[in-house]
Design a protein around this motif. Structure first.
Motif: not given
Length: 336
Positions: A114-127, A142-148, A201-209
């Motif tokens: 339910k979190a905004d992808p941009g908000q999640l990105l801020n928390f995990i990008q340095n992990e 679609n959420q993973s694609a935006q973050i990726l 899993s990565i195919v589905d994500i890449l299909n959305s980026v």
């Protein structure tokens, strides 16, 4: 029915279907697989007389679980538990939640959905890339694609490779990562799914980026692990794969594309792709698009990639609708 003790889940399901009647039960059967239908049909056939009180109790339990699921969808498990406790008391609330989570298997990182992808990105990008891969593997594509897409290019392919090669993760590690992210987002949930990731899993994500991200990841993977890249490509459809479509499919997607998008896309297309597309449109249309391309002059790479991605998205939707067929590796050969 069980002679003694509590009813089994299958017996309760059979009583529920009997209580709902044939019309509603038929609608439910549409969402079950053949084995489940066979098991429930047998259970219903063997069901002895059910008392009105028994029916009422099963219907009430079903209603409570539906309400609890609605609360979970609104605000998560903790929210549902709080509401149910106020309405039914702690013991009954916990009983319903336990039944629900046991049967529906709430996925890890459910709170993050339910979190905004941009908000999640801020928390995990340095992990660490493996941590990012684990989280993205459990999120909607679609959420993973935006973050990726928003990760630094150098990290994109690393994370994509880790998702593709991910097998099973221990519940302890999942809970530990969940716990950290949960604290950061001030939210909830931890469950016991242990399997996510993998090629599909990565195919589905890449299909959305976006196409730029897809190209960067695939080009890098090609250098790092050509075999893995090839396996991923077999399951994907990219703009250059238009040359592998039959004439009917090409003519079909051309009808769905705006001429302006097609013109921009062809501006950056390979000669082979352009040739195939021109061969499947009228001579007049081809001449008009070529004139538009000359008139428009230089075009930004970003605009070309966006136009090409629009065409790919249309082709994928047509395939999902069964209107065209995309031949892929791994048993997708077409037999006339």
């Amino acid at each position: 029915m069980s002679k003694k003790g509590a009813l089994t889940g299958r017996e309760k399901a059979a009583i529920l279907l009997i209580s709902l009647g044939p019309e509603y039960s038929a609608q439910i059967f549409k969402h079950l697989n053949d084995d489940e239908i066979e098991e429930l049909t047998l259970e219903i056939a063997n069901m002895r007389k059910v008392s009105p009180d028994e029916k009422e109790r099963i219907l009430d339990e079903f209603y409570q679980i539906c309400v609890a699921q609605e609360y979970i969808s609104e605000g998560g498990i903790n929210y549902a538990k709080d509401v149910l406790e106020k309405a039914l008391g702690s013991h009954k609330a916990l009983e319903i939640i336990n039944k629900l989570t046991a049967s529906l298997q709430v996925k890890p990182f459910d709170f993050a959905r339910k979190a905004d992808p941009g908000q999640l990105l801020n928390f995990i990008q340095n992990e660490h890339p493996q941590t990012i891969a684990l989280i993205l593997a459990y999120l909607p594509f679609n959420q993973s694609a935006q973050i990726l897409s928003s990760l630094p290019q150098a990290k994109q392919s690393d994370v994509a490779r880790r998702i593709a090669t991910m097998d099973r993760t221990s519940p302890e590690i999942i809970k530990e990562v969940e716990s950290v992210l949960e604290r950061k987002l001030s939210s909830l949930v931890s469950q016991d799914y242990t399997s996510a990731g993998g090629i599909q899993s990565i195919v589905d994500i890449l299909n959305s980026v976006d196409r730029g991200t897809e190209k960067n990841i695939m080009d890098t993977l090609e250098l790092q692990d050509a075999e893995l890249a090839e396996e991923i490509r077999k399951r994907m459809f990219v703009f250059e794969d238009i040359i592998n479509l039959d004439s009917t499919s090409i003519q079909r997607f051309i009808k769905e594309i705006d001429n302006s998008d097609l013109t921009v896309a062809l501006k950056g297309a390979t000669e082979e792709v352009a040739s195939v597309i021109y061969a499947n449109m009228s001579k007049r249309m081809g001449e008009m698009i070529k004139e538009d391309m000359e008139f428009m002059g230089p075009v930004r790479l970003r605009d070309v990639e966006e136009a090409q991605q629009k065409i790919v998205n249309v082709i994928r939707k047509l395939e999902e609708a069964g209107e065209i067929i995309i031949a892929r590796g791994g048993g997708d050969e077409i037999i006339a």
